[in-house]
Design an enzyme around this catalytic site. Structure first.
Site, PDB file in Angstrom:
ATOM      1  N   HIS A   1       0.819  -1.218   0.000  1.00  0.00           N
ATOM      2  CA  HIS A   1       0.000   0.000   0.000  1.00  0.00           C
ATOM      3  C   HIS A   1       0.853   1.268   0.000  1.00  0.00           C
ATOM      4  CE1 HIS A   1      -3.441  -2.479   2.012  1.00  0.00           C
ATOM      5  NE2 HIS A   1      -3.167  -2.865   0.780  1.00  0.00           N
TER       6      HIS A   1
ATOM      7  N   LEU B   1      -2.972  -9.584   5.795  1.00  0.00           N
ATOM      8  CA  LEU B   1      -2.892  -9.284   4.361  1.00  0.00           C
ATOM      9  C   LEU B   1      -1.657  -8.434   4.063  1.00  0.00           C
ATOM     10  CD1 LEU B   1      -6.694  -8.491   3.743  1.00  0.00           C
ATOM     11  CD2 LEU B   1      -5.491 -10.624   3.298  1.00  0.00           C
ATOM     12  N   PHE B   2      -0.858  -8.161   5.084  1.00  0.00           N
ATOM     13  CA  PHE B   2       0.473  -7.566   4.947  1.00  0.00           C
ATOM     14  C   PHE B   2       0.494  -6.236   4.193  1.00  0.00           C
ATOM     15  CE2 PHE B   2       0.849 -12.308   4.391  1.00  0.00           C
ATOM     16  CZ  PHE B   2       0.897 -12.559   5.750  1.00  0.00           C
ATOM     17  N   CYS B   3      -0.528  -5.411   4.368  1.00  0.00           N
ATOM     18  CA  CYS B   3      -0.588  -4.103   3.690  1.00  0.00           C
ATOM     19  C   CYS B   3      -0.413  -4.250   2.180  1.00  0.00           C
ATOM     20  CB  CYS B   3       0.453  -3.126   4.241  1.00  0.00           C
ATOM     21  SG  CYS B   3       0.188  -2.745   5.966  1.00  0.00           S
ATOM     22  N   ALA B   4      -0.857  -5.386   1.656  1.00  0.00           N
ATOM     23  CA  ALA B   4      -0.856  -5.602   0.205  1.00  0.00           C
ATOM     24  C   ALA B   4      -2.144  -6.352  -0.097  1.00  0.00           C
ATOM     25  CB  ALA B   4       0.375  -6.399  -0.210  1.00  0.00           C
TER      26      ALA B   4
END
Ligand code: PMP
Length: 430
Positions: free
Chosen positions: A123, A371-374
Protein backbone atom coordinates in the site's frame (compact mmCIF):
# COMPACT_ATOMS: atom_id res chain seq x y z
CA UNK A 1 34.67 -17.67 -8.19
CA UNK A 2 33.69 -19.55 -5.02
CA UNK A 3 31.31 -17.69 -2.73
CA UNK A 4 32.51 -17.23 0.82
CA UNK A 5 29.96 -18.61 3.23
CA UNK A 6 28.92 -17.04 6.49
CA UNK A 7 28.32 -20.12 8.59
CA UNK A 8 26.93 -18.21 11.56
CA UNK A 9 24.29 -15.54 11.59
CA UNK A 10 25.24 -11.95 12.38
CA UNK A 11 24.78 -11.01 16.06
CA UNK A 12 21.53 -9.14 16.72
CA UNK A 13 19.92 -7.68 19.84
CA UNK A 14 17.19 -9.79 21.36
CA UNK A 15 18.84 -13.12 20.61
CA UNK A 16 18.65 -14.01 24.32
CA UNK A 17 14.99 -13.11 24.75
CA UNK A 18 12.86 -16.01 25.99
CA UNK A 19 9.22 -16.28 25.00
CA UNK A 20 6.59 -17.64 27.41
CA UNK A 21 4.68 -20.68 26.15
CA UNK A 22 1.14 -21.61 27.13
CA UNK A 23 2.58 -24.52 29.13
CA UNK A 24 4.19 -22.03 31.51
CA UNK A 25 7.67 -22.88 30.23
CA UNK A 26 9.73 -20.51 28.13
CA UNK A 27 11.97 -20.98 25.11
CA UNK A 28 14.39 -18.76 23.16
CA UNK A 29 12.26 -16.44 21.04
CA UNK A 30 12.42 -17.14 17.32
CA UNK A 31 11.92 -13.76 15.61
CA UNK A 32 10.66 -14.65 12.14
CA UNK A 33 9.05 -11.33 11.27
CA UNK A 34 12.02 -9.53 9.74
CA UNK A 35 9.91 -8.25 6.84
CA UNK A 36 7.90 -6.16 9.30
CA UNK A 37 10.85 -4.98 11.40
CA UNK A 38 14.25 -6.65 11.71
CA UNK A 39 16.15 -6.73 14.99
CA UNK A 40 19.01 -4.29 15.44
CA UNK A 41 22.38 -5.67 14.48
CA UNK A 42 24.68 -5.76 17.50
CA UNK A 43 27.22 -3.79 15.42
CA UNK A 44 24.62 -1.05 14.84
CA UNK A 45 23.78 -0.84 18.52
CA UNK A 46 27.48 -0.73 19.49
CA UNK A 47 28.12 2.12 17.06
CA UNK A 48 25.04 4.04 18.20
CA UNK A 49 26.02 3.58 21.87
CA UNK A 50 29.52 4.85 21.10
CA UNK A 51 28.10 7.84 19.24
CA UNK A 52 25.46 8.95 21.75
CA UNK A 53 27.85 10.69 24.21
CA UNK A 54 28.84 12.90 21.25
CA UNK A 55 25.24 13.68 20.41
CA UNK A 56 24.45 17.32 19.75
CA UNK A 57 22.02 19.37 17.67
CA UNK A 58 22.56 19.02 13.92
CA UNK A 59 22.96 22.04 11.63
CA UNK A 60 22.14 24.34 14.53
CA UNK A 61 24.92 25.01 16.97
CA UNK A 62 28.45 26.36 16.88
CA UNK A 63 29.53 24.26 19.85
CA UNK A 64 31.87 21.32 19.54
CA UNK A 65 29.28 18.52 19.88
CA UNK A 66 26.90 20.26 17.53
CA UNK A 67 29.62 20.48 14.91
CA UNK A 68 30.66 16.87 15.54
CA UNK A 69 27.08 15.58 15.24
CA UNK A 70 26.56 17.61 12.07
CA UNK A 71 29.71 16.10 10.62
CA UNK A 72 28.63 12.57 11.53
CA UNK A 73 25.14 13.20 10.14
CA UNK A 74 26.56 14.31 6.80
CA UNK A 75 29.07 11.44 6.82
CA UNK A 76 26.14 9.07 7.39
CA UNK A 77 24.43 10.53 4.34
CA UNK A 78 27.57 9.85 2.28
CA UNK A 79 27.87 6.30 3.66
CA UNK A 80 24.28 5.42 2.79
CA UNK A 81 24.65 7.04 -0.64
CA UNK A 82 27.73 4.92 -1.33
CA UNK A 83 25.90 1.79 -0.06
CA UNK A 84 23.12 2.50 -2.57
CA UNK A 85 25.48 3.24 -5.46
CA UNK A 86 24.19 6.79 -5.84
CA UNK A 87 25.36 8.89 -8.78
CA UNK A 88 27.44 11.98 -7.91
CA UNK A 89 24.55 14.39 -8.38
CA UNK A 90 21.92 12.28 -6.64
CA UNK A 91 20.26 13.69 -3.53
CA UNK A 92 19.80 11.60 -0.41
CA UNK A 93 17.08 12.72 1.98
CA UNK A 94 16.67 11.17 5.41
CA UNK A 95 13.00 10.45 6.02
CA UNK A 96 11.14 8.35 8.58
CA UNK A 97 10.52 5.28 6.44
CA UNK A 98 9.72 3.93 2.99
CA UNK A 99 6.14 5.18 3.34
CA UNK A 100 7.46 8.63 4.19
CA UNK A 101 9.93 8.57 1.28
CA UNK A 102 7.31 7.60 -1.31
CA UNK A 103 4.92 10.24 0.01
CA UNK A 104 7.70 12.80 -0.28
CA UNK A 105 8.27 11.85 -3.90
CA UNK A 106 4.50 11.91 -4.56
CA UNK A 107 4.49 15.55 -3.44
CA UNK A 108 7.27 16.33 -5.91
CA UNK A 109 5.67 14.87 -9.06
CA UNK A 110 5.44 17.30 -11.95
CA UNK A 111 1.99 18.49 -12.91
CA UNK A 112 0.19 15.93 -15.09
CA UNK A 113 2.53 13.09 -14.18
CA UNK A 114 1.28 9.61 -15.06
CA UNK A 115 2.24 7.06 -12.45
CA UNK A 116 2.32 3.34 -13.24
CA UNK A 117 2.06 0.76 -10.44
CA UNK A 118 1.35 -2.94 -10.43
CA UNK A 119 -1.71 -3.98 -8.43
CA UNK A 120 0.59 -6.28 -6.48
CA UNK A 121 2.41 -3.49 -4.65
CA UNK A 122 2.49 -2.72 -0.94
CA UNK A 123 0.00 0.00 0.00
CA UNK A 124 2.91 2.39 0.60
CA UNK A 125 3.70 2.13 -3.10
CA UNK A 126 0.09 2.00 -4.30
CA UNK A 127 -1.56 4.84 -2.43
CA UNK A 128 0.48 8.07 -2.29
CA UNK A 129 0.55 9.13 -5.93
CA UNK A 130 -2.68 11.00 -6.63
CA UNK A 131 -3.11 12.65 -3.26
CA UNK A 132 -1.85 16.01 -4.45
CA UNK A 133 -4.11 16.18 -7.50
CA UNK A 134 -1.20 16.50 -9.88
CA UNK A 135 -0.84 12.89 -11.00
CA UNK A 136 -3.02 10.16 -12.49
CA UNK A 137 -2.39 6.55 -11.55
CA UNK A 138 -2.50 3.62 -13.95
CA UNK A 139 -2.83 0.34 -12.12
CA UNK A 140 -1.14 -2.50 -13.99
CA UNK A 141 -2.47 -6.07 -13.65
CA UNK A 142 -0.58 -8.72 -11.70
CA UNK A 143 1.92 -10.47 -13.95
CA UNK A 144 2.56 -14.20 -13.70
CA UNK A 145 6.21 -14.04 -14.77
CA UNK A 146 8.92 -11.36 -14.59
CA UNK A 147 8.94 -11.25 -18.40
CA UNK A 148 5.20 -10.63 -18.41
CA UNK A 149 5.70 -7.74 -15.97
CA UNK A 150 8.00 -6.09 -18.49
CA UNK A 151 5.56 -6.76 -21.35
CA UNK A 152 2.63 -5.32 -19.36
CA UNK A 153 4.59 -2.17 -18.58
CA UNK A 154 5.72 -1.80 -22.18
CA UNK A 155 2.15 -2.09 -23.48
CA UNK A 156 0.88 0.47 -20.96
CA UNK A 157 3.64 2.97 -21.70
CA UNK A 158 3.18 2.56 -25.44
CA UNK A 159 -0.39 3.82 -25.05
CA UNK A 160 0.42 6.62 -22.63
CA UNK A 161 0.03 10.24 -23.61
CA UNK A 162 3.13 12.44 -23.78
CA UNK A 163 4.23 14.02 -20.50
CA UNK A 164 6.11 13.08 -17.34
CA UNK A 165 5.76 9.47 -16.24
CA UNK A 166 6.86 7.45 -13.24
CA UNK A 167 6.96 3.72 -12.56
CA UNK A 168 6.92 2.68 -8.91
CA UNK A 169 8.01 -0.91 -8.39
CA UNK A 170 9.14 -3.09 -5.53
CA UNK A 171 12.48 -4.88 -5.57
CA UNK A 172 11.25 -7.85 -3.52
CA UNK A 173 7.65 -8.58 -2.57
CA UNK A 174 6.78 -8.28 1.10
CA UNK A 175 4.26 -11.10 0.57
CA UNK A 176 5.99 -13.69 -1.59
CA UNK A 177 9.59 -12.52 -1.23
CA UNK A 178 9.92 -12.82 -5.00
CA UNK A 179 12.47 -10.64 -6.76
CA UNK A 180 11.12 -8.28 -9.40
CA UNK A 181 12.99 -7.61 -12.68
CA UNK A 182 13.87 -4.09 -11.62
CA UNK A 183 16.66 -3.40 -14.12
CA UNK A 184 14.52 -4.61 -17.05
CA UNK A 185 11.49 -2.64 -15.90
CA UNK A 186 13.58 0.50 -15.41
CA UNK A 187 15.15 0.09 -18.87
CA UNK A 188 11.68 -0.31 -20.39
CA UNK A 189 10.45 2.75 -18.52
CA UNK A 190 13.45 4.74 -19.68
CA UNK A 191 12.88 3.77 -23.31
CA UNK A 192 9.49 5.54 -23.05
CA UNK A 193 10.92 8.53 -21.19
CA UNK A 194 9.49 7.35 -17.88
CA UNK A 195 11.30 7.41 -14.57
CA UNK A 196 11.43 4.66 -11.96
CA UNK A 197 11.30 4.70 -8.19
CA UNK A 198 12.35 1.46 -6.53
CA UNK A 199 10.62 0.45 -3.32
CA UNK A 200 13.62 -1.28 -1.75
CA UNK A 201 12.06 -1.81 1.68
CA UNK A 202 12.37 -5.59 1.34
CA UNK A 203 15.20 -5.75 -1.19
CA UNK A 204 17.86 -3.71 0.59
CA UNK A 205 18.13 -5.97 3.67
CA UNK A 206 18.71 -9.01 1.44
CA UNK A 207 20.49 -7.93 -1.75
CA UNK A 208 22.84 -5.15 -2.80
CA UNK A 209 20.93 -2.18 -4.22
CA UNK A 210 22.81 -0.11 -6.77
CA UNK A 211 20.81 2.81 -8.12
CA UNK A 212 23.15 3.42 -11.04
CA UNK A 213 23.54 -0.25 -12.01
CA UNK A 214 19.78 -0.88 -11.78
CA UNK A 215 19.11 2.25 -13.80
CA UNK A 216 16.43 3.50 -11.42
CA UNK A 217 15.88 7.17 -10.65
CA UNK A 218 15.03 6.89 -6.94
CA UNK A 219 15.26 4.36 -4.16
CA UNK A 220 13.17 4.32 -0.99
CA UNK A 221 13.92 2.20 2.07
CA UNK A 222 13.36 1.90 5.83
CA UNK A 223 16.04 1.64 8.52
CA UNK A 224 13.89 -0.58 10.73
CA UNK A 225 13.90 -3.31 8.09
CA UNK A 226 17.65 -2.85 7.56
CA UNK A 227 18.68 -3.77 11.12
CA UNK A 228 18.68 -0.10 12.22
CA UNK A 229 15.39 0.51 14.10
CA UNK A 230 16.04 4.12 15.04
CA UNK A 231 13.31 5.85 13.06
CA UNK A 232 15.13 6.79 9.85
CA UNK A 233 14.41 5.97 6.22
CA UNK A 234 15.80 7.22 2.95
CA UNK A 235 14.76 8.65 -0.38
CA UNK A 236 17.75 8.79 -2.71
CA UNK A 237 17.96 9.78 -6.34
CA UNK A 238 17.46 12.52 -8.89
CA UNK A 239 17.38 16.04 -7.51
CA UNK A 240 15.52 17.74 -10.35
CA UNK A 241 11.94 16.89 -9.32
CA UNK A 242 12.74 17.42 -5.66
CA UNK A 243 14.42 20.84 -5.79
CA UNK A 244 11.39 22.84 -6.99
CA UNK A 245 8.81 20.78 -5.05
CA UNK A 246 6.81 22.10 -2.13
CA UNK A 247 8.98 21.41 0.97
CA UNK A 248 7.79 18.18 2.58
CA UNK A 249 7.50 19.93 5.92
CA UNK A 250 7.38 23.67 6.43
CA UNK A 251 9.69 24.90 9.13
CA UNK A 252 13.19 25.77 10.22
CA UNK A 253 16.15 24.48 8.26
CA UNK A 254 14.21 24.26 4.98
CA UNK A 255 13.65 28.00 4.96
CA UNK A 256 16.43 30.27 3.67
CA UNK A 257 14.86 33.68 4.32
CA UNK A 258 11.73 34.40 6.36
CA UNK A 259 9.98 37.68 7.03
CA UNK A 260 6.86 38.27 9.05
CA UNK A 261 4.90 41.45 9.62
CA UNK A 262 1.26 42.29 10.28
CA UNK A 263 1.14 44.13 6.96
CA UNK A 264 2.86 41.74 4.60
CA UNK A 265 2.15 38.54 6.51
CA UNK A 266 4.65 35.68 6.51
CA UNK A 267 6.93 35.31 3.55
CA UNK A 268 9.51 32.65 2.96
CA UNK A 269 12.17 31.69 0.47
CA UNK A 270 12.94 27.99 0.63
CA UNK A 271 16.32 26.37 0.13
CA UNK A 272 16.53 24.50 -3.15
CA UNK A 273 18.97 21.69 -2.28
CA UNK A 274 16.62 18.70 -1.75
CA UNK A 275 18.30 17.47 1.43
CA UNK A 276 17.83 20.89 3.00
CA UNK A 277 14.45 21.73 1.52
CA UNK A 278 12.86 18.42 2.54
CA UNK A 279 14.50 17.92 5.93
CA UNK A 280 12.86 20.73 7.91
CA UNK A 281 13.14 20.56 11.67
CA UNK A 282 15.85 18.89 13.73
CA UNK A 283 16.98 15.84 11.83
CA UNK A 284 17.07 12.34 13.28
CA UNK A 285 20.83 12.10 13.55
CA UNK A 286 20.72 8.90 15.62
CA UNK A 287 18.54 7.22 13.01
CA UNK A 288 20.77 8.36 10.17
CA UNK A 289 23.89 7.27 12.04
CA UNK A 290 22.33 3.86 12.78
CA UNK A 291 21.41 3.40 9.11
CA UNK A 292 24.97 4.18 8.08
CA UNK A 293 26.24 1.74 10.71
CA UNK A 294 23.96 -0.96 9.26
CA UNK A 295 25.35 -0.27 5.79
CA UNK A 296 28.89 -0.64 7.17
CA UNK A 297 28.01 -3.89 8.95
CA UNK A 298 26.33 -5.44 5.90
CA UNK A 299 29.20 -4.40 3.65
CA UNK A 300 31.69 -5.88 6.12
CA UNK A 301 29.80 -9.19 6.22
CA UNK A 302 29.54 -9.11 2.42
CA UNK A 303 26.32 -9.68 0.48
CA UNK A 304 27.61 -12.76 -1.41
CA UNK A 305 28.09 -14.58 1.89
CA UNK A 306 24.83 -13.27 3.40
CA UNK A 307 22.88 -14.28 0.31
CA UNK A 308 24.45 -17.75 0.23
CA UNK A 309 23.44 -18.35 3.83
CA UNK A 310 19.94 -16.98 3.33
CA UNK A 311 19.41 -19.17 0.26
CA UNK A 312 20.39 -22.24 2.26
CA UNK A 313 17.84 -21.39 4.98
CA UNK A 314 15.22 -20.54 2.38
CA UNK A 315 15.72 -23.86 0.60
CA UNK A 316 15.30 -25.79 3.84
CA UNK A 317 12.16 -23.81 4.77
CA UNK A 318 10.57 -24.24 1.34
CA UNK A 319 11.43 -27.94 1.24
CA UNK A 320 10.04 -28.45 4.73
CA UNK A 321 6.81 -26.65 3.88
CA UNK A 322 6.47 -28.50 0.54
CA UNK A 323 6.78 -31.82 2.37
CA UNK A 324 4.03 -30.90 4.85
CA UNK A 325 0.56 -31.99 3.74
CA UNK A 326 -1.97 -29.14 3.69
CA UNK A 327 0.55 -26.30 3.37
CA UNK A 328 0.31 -23.96 0.42
CA UNK A 329 3.07 -21.42 -0.17
CA UNK A 330 2.02 -18.23 -1.97
CA UNK A 331 3.83 -17.13 -5.10
CA UNK A 332 3.23 -15.03 -8.17
CA UNK A 333 6.07 -15.96 -10.51
CA UNK A 334 6.40 -19.65 -9.60
CA UNK A 335 7.46 -22.07 -6.94
CA UNK A 336 11.14 -21.85 -7.88
CA UNK A 337 11.27 -18.13 -8.69
CA UNK A 338 14.18 -16.35 -6.99
CA UNK A 339 13.11 -14.80 -3.71
CA UNK A 340 14.44 -13.35 -0.48
CA UNK A 341 13.77 -14.76 2.97
CA UNK A 342 10.06 -13.89 2.99
CA UNK A 343 7.58 -16.78 2.71
CA UNK A 344 3.80 -16.54 3.08
CA UNK A 345 1.63 -19.60 3.35
CA UNK A 346 -1.70 -21.02 4.45
CA UNK A 347 -2.37 -24.32 6.16
CA UNK A 348 -5.50 -26.32 5.37
CA UNK A 349 -8.05 -26.14 8.16
CA UNK A 350 -6.28 -23.35 10.01
CA UNK A 351 -7.37 -19.75 10.19
CA UNK A 352 -4.11 -17.88 9.76
CA UNK A 353 -4.48 -15.74 12.89
CA UNK A 354 -4.99 -18.86 15.00
CA UNK A 355 -2.01 -20.52 13.35
CA UNK A 356 0.25 -17.53 14.04
CA UNK A 357 -0.96 -17.52 17.64
CA UNK A 358 -0.27 -21.24 18.02
CA UNK A 359 3.23 -20.78 16.61
CA UNK A 360 3.84 -18.19 19.30
CA UNK A 361 2.09 -19.87 22.23
CA UNK A 362 3.36 -23.37 21.62
CA UNK A 363 6.73 -22.83 19.96
CA UNK A 364 7.88 -19.31 20.81
CA UNK A 365 7.92 -18.33 17.13
CA UNK A 366 6.96 -14.79 16.07
CA UNK A 367 5.45 -14.50 12.57
CA UNK A 368 2.89 -12.16 11.04
CA UNK A 369 -0.58 -13.03 9.83
CA UNK A 370 -2.96 -10.96 7.74
CA UNK A 371 -2.89 -9.28 4.36
CA UNK A 372 0.47 -7.57 4.95
CA UNK A 373 -0.59 -4.10 3.69
CA UNK A 374 -0.86 -5.60 0.21
CA UNK A 375 -4.56 -6.42 0.15
CA UNK A 376 -4.99 -6.73 -3.63
CA UNK A 377 -2.05 -9.12 -3.95
CA UNK A 378 -2.88 -11.37 -1.01
CA UNK A 379 -6.55 -11.50 -1.94
CA UNK A 380 -5.62 -12.41 -5.53
CA UNK A 381 -3.23 -15.12 -4.34
CA UNK A 382 -5.76 -16.56 -1.91
CA UNK A 383 -8.71 -16.15 -4.24
CA UNK A 384 -8.78 -19.73 -5.44
CA UNK A 385 -8.33 -21.19 -2.00
CA UNK A 386 -11.88 -22.49 -1.73
CA UNK A 387 -11.56 -24.27 -5.05
CA UNK A 388 -8.38 -26.12 -4.26
CA UNK A 389 -9.64 -27.79 -1.18
CA UNK A 390 -8.31 -25.38 1.40
CA UNK A 391 -11.57 -23.61 2.01
CA UNK A 392 -12.59 -25.46 5.11
CA UNK A 393 -11.35 -22.86 7.58
CA UNK A 394 -13.33 -20.20 9.34
CA UNK A 395 -12.68 -16.50 9.26
CA UNK A 396 -11.48 -14.10 6.61
CA UNK A 397 -8.90 -15.21 4.09
CA UNK A 398 -5.49 -14.28 5.40
CA UNK A 399 -2.04 -15.80 5.30
CA UNK A 400 0.88 -16.36 7.64
CA UNK A 401 4.22 -14.82 6.75
CA UNK A 402 7.59 -16.02 8.02
CA UNK A 403 10.54 -13.80 7.23
CA UNK A 404 14.15 -13.91 8.25
CA UNK A 405 17.55 -12.50 7.52
CA UNK A 406 21.14 -12.03 8.57
CA UNK A 407 20.45 -12.58 12.28
CA UNK A 408 18.44 -15.80 11.93
CA UNK A 409 20.04 -18.96 13.31
CA UNK A 410 19.37 -22.29 11.54
CA UNK A 411 17.47 -23.49 14.59
CA UNK A 412 14.68 -20.91 14.08
CA UNK A 413 13.94 -22.25 10.61
CA UNK A 414 14.18 -25.86 11.80
CA UNK A 415 11.76 -25.07 14.63
CA UNK A 416 9.31 -23.38 12.26
CA UNK A 417 9.26 -26.35 9.88
CA UNK A 418 8.72 -28.77 12.77
CA UNK A 419 6.01 -26.55 14.28
CA UNK A 420 4.08 -26.17 11.02
CA UNK A 421 4.33 -29.92 10.41
CA UNK A 422 2.95 -30.69 13.89
CA UNK A 423 0.21 -28.05 13.77
CA UNK A 424 -0.87 -29.05 10.24
CA UNK A 425 -1.15 -32.68 11.36
CA UNK A 426 -2.98 -31.85 14.59
CA UNK A 427 -5.37 -29.29 13.08
CA UNK A 428 -6.74 -26.28 14.94
CA UNK A 429 -8.06 -26.49 18.50
CA UNK A 430 -11.80 -27.17 18.76
N1 PMP B 1 7.14 -1.36 0.83
C1 PMP B 1 7.29 -2.64 1.16
C2 PMP B 1 7.59 -3.65 0.09
C3 PMP B 1 7.16 -3.03 2.49
O1 PMP B 1 7.31 -4.31 2.83
C4 PMP B 1 6.89 -2.04 3.47
C5 PMP B 1 6.72 -2.41 4.94
N2 PMP B 1 6.05 -3.57 5.18
C6 PMP B 1 6.77 -0.72 3.06
C7 PMP B 1 6.90 -0.41 1.74
C8 PMP B 1 6.50 0.37 4.04
O2 PMP B 1 7.57 0.45 4.93
P1 PMP B 1 7.45 1.36 6.23
O3 PMP B 1 6.34 0.75 7.03
O4 PMP B 1 8.77 1.21 6.89
O5 PMP B 1 7.15 2.72 5.78
Amino acid sequence: MPVTTVSACLPVLGAEVRAPLDTGEDVPYAALDYAASAPALRAVWDEVAAFLPSYGSVHRGAGYLSRLSTELFEESRATVAAFLGCRPDDALIFTRSTTDSLNLLAGALPEGCQVFVFATEHHAALLPWDRHGRAAVTCLPAPSTPEQAVAILRAALAQAAPGPKLLCVTGASNVTGELWPVADLAATARSFGARTVLDAAQLAPHRPVDIAALGVDWVALSGHKLYAPFGAGVLAGRADWLSPAEPYLAGGGASAVVSASPDAGVEVTWHTAPEVRHEAGSPNVVGAYALAAACRALDAAGFPALVAREERLLASLLTGLAETPGVRVLWLFGQDAPRVGVVSFVVAGWESGALARALSDRYGIGVRDGLFCAHPLVQALLGDRAEDGDGDCDGPLKAVRASFGAGTPDEHIERLVRAVRELAAAGPPD
